[in-house]
Design an enzyme around this catalytic site. Sequence first.
Site, PDB file in Angstrom:
ATOM      1  CD  GLU A 165      38.102 146.440  93.617  1.00 20.44           C
ATOM      2  OE1 GLU A 165      37.193 146.236  92.783  1.00 20.44           O
ATOM      3  OE2 GLU A 165      39.087 145.701  93.727  1.00 20.44           O
ATOM      4  CG  ASN A 301      41.740 146.120  96.118  1.00 16.04           C
ATOM      5  OD1 ASN A 301      42.428 146.089  97.140  1.00 16.04           O
ATOM      6  ND2 ASN A 301      40.433 145.916  96.139  1.00 16.04           N
ATOM      7  CD  GLU A 379      39.983 142.802  96.495  1.00 22.79           C
ATOM      8  OE1 GLU A 379      39.886 142.475  95.284  1.00 22.79           O
ATOM      9  OE2 GLU A 379      39.023 143.235  97.160  1.00 22.79           O
ATOM     10  CB  SER A 434      33.156 135.225  91.476  1.00 18.76           C
ATOM     11  OG  SER A 434      33.336 136.312  90.602  1.00 18.76           O
ATOM     12  CD1 TRP A 435      32.103 140.562  93.351  1.00 21.21           C
ATOM     13  CD2 TRP A 435      30.157 140.622  94.461  1.00 21.21           C
ATOM     14  NE1 TRP A 435      32.366 140.969  94.638  1.00 21.21           N
ATOM     15  CE2 TRP A 435      31.193 141.016  95.333  1.00 21.21           C
ATOM     16  CE3 TRP A 435      28.850 140.591  94.942  1.00 21.21           C
ATOM     17  CZ2 TRP A 435      30.965 141.376  96.662  1.00 21.21           C
ATOM     18  CZ3 TRP A 435      28.616 140.938  96.253  1.00 21.21           C
ATOM     19  CH2 TRP A 435      29.655 141.320  97.108  1.00 21.21           C
ATOM     20  CE1 TYR A 443      41.549 136.508  91.117  1.00 20.49           C
ATOM     21  CE2 TYR A 443      39.238 135.881  91.047  1.00 20.49           C
ATOM     22  CZ  TYR A 443      40.294 136.594  90.533  1.00 20.49           C
ATOM     23  OH  TYR A 443      40.117 137.400  89.432  1.00 20.49           O
TER      24      TYR A 443
END
Length: 473
Positions: A165, A301, A379, A434-435, A443
């Site tokens: 990404e 993704n 993704e 998660s960032w 998820y």
Amino acid sequence: MTLLKRVKSLPKDFVWGGATAAYQVEGATQVDGKGKTMWDDYLKAQGRFSPDPASDFYHLYPEDIELAKLYGLNAIRLSISWTRIFPEGYGEPNKSGVAYYHRLFKCCLDNGITPYVSLHHFDSPKTLFDDGDWLNRKTIDYFVTYADFCFQEFTEVKNWFTINELISLAFSQYVQGNFPPSHHFDVTSAIQAEHNELVAHARVVNLFKDKGYEGRIGLIHVLQPVYPYPNTPENAHAAECEDAFMNTFLLDGTFKGEYEPETMKLVNEVLKANDAHLNIAPGDMAILKKASTRNDYFGMNYYQPSFVAAYHGESTNTFNGTGEKGTSSFKFKGVGQHVKNPEIPTTDWDWNIYPKGLYDMLKRVSETYENCKTIYITENGLGYKDNYAGVGKVIDDEPRIDFIDQHIEALLKARNEGVDVQGYFVWSLQDQFSWANGYNKRYGLFYVNFDTQAREIKKSAQWFKELADTMPD
């Protein structure tokens, strides 16, 4: 009782996987000689949440790989943490980190799970980040050296991705401001980072092919189709500008080895509106052109589209990192503003749920980019507030099944119409860190109790297994 809904079966030899990322699952950020990434000090200073223990995959990977096998998966997306191999981003390799990944890949293969391995997933070494990250051309050189080491060392891996990404990293660092260094609408840095990441990818692909390494290589773009709403000429132009900046610039660079004139006309319009510029170094385009025919596959993704209306004010945004529905906003000077389409449902994090966008993007990439060969959806998934049911109790995440089911249906429709899409990796295998959301956005197919690290089964995992069993032998 069957859990199957729209999709009744999967094709023969379909890659049916779960996706992870090293920093989001491994934890163990300070063990066995691992160096700091761009995230460690940043998250500590924020004080909101810690990447330790994440899902403790560093220690518990055998359990997660066994669960993957038990529930019908035949592949897994993993990433190597650059700083487990080279703690400073360069220098002598860290033997403990190398040994860990050998153990992990062996565990996958011993369980019939094929590893698909990314070299970079949002986790630049802190030393390189402090020196400019992808804005510094030295980072490209160091990345090529790191990649070459991994290709030589991990010969058991046959499926490689360079960078995950590219736009999400550049956009989140320099436009949206929710990744370090948290710049807002620094458009020069964003477009430059995109280009430099493309050069890094192309150089690694050329090295992989020139040296004759065994296996396949590609990269991963997140693609977010952009639709004008309502569909007026002015809104349509705004959508074209956002699409060029977010999607076409990178697709052109990857699969054409050049930025098409129409793409650059739109991108330059955005740059001009933001007093921004792009510097293309001598030789860059030759590198991109050489690599453009050499990608073995493409990782796409897909989560959501944007609905866009024209906007002429100053840039501003609010990021929904808490799951409080309706709190996000995005207005980009020279581009447009994100608007709500009342006909399209959204998640608690304001992400649009629109499976047709996946179909549209698969068709578009297949028809527009002849050098794009096999596609994998690397993704796709639903962030959801799963309700813990207790030890040993299956967690009912029916909305996640509905989400994935609709997207697989869209994928198979594109495939039946000739798009060479050969696999699907759900994001994510297990609940992860998660960032920008910490631990409240889940998820996974497998629930992780982050207090105890116990795994629990979700209904979506049972559905995944039932669909896996439909694949012809």
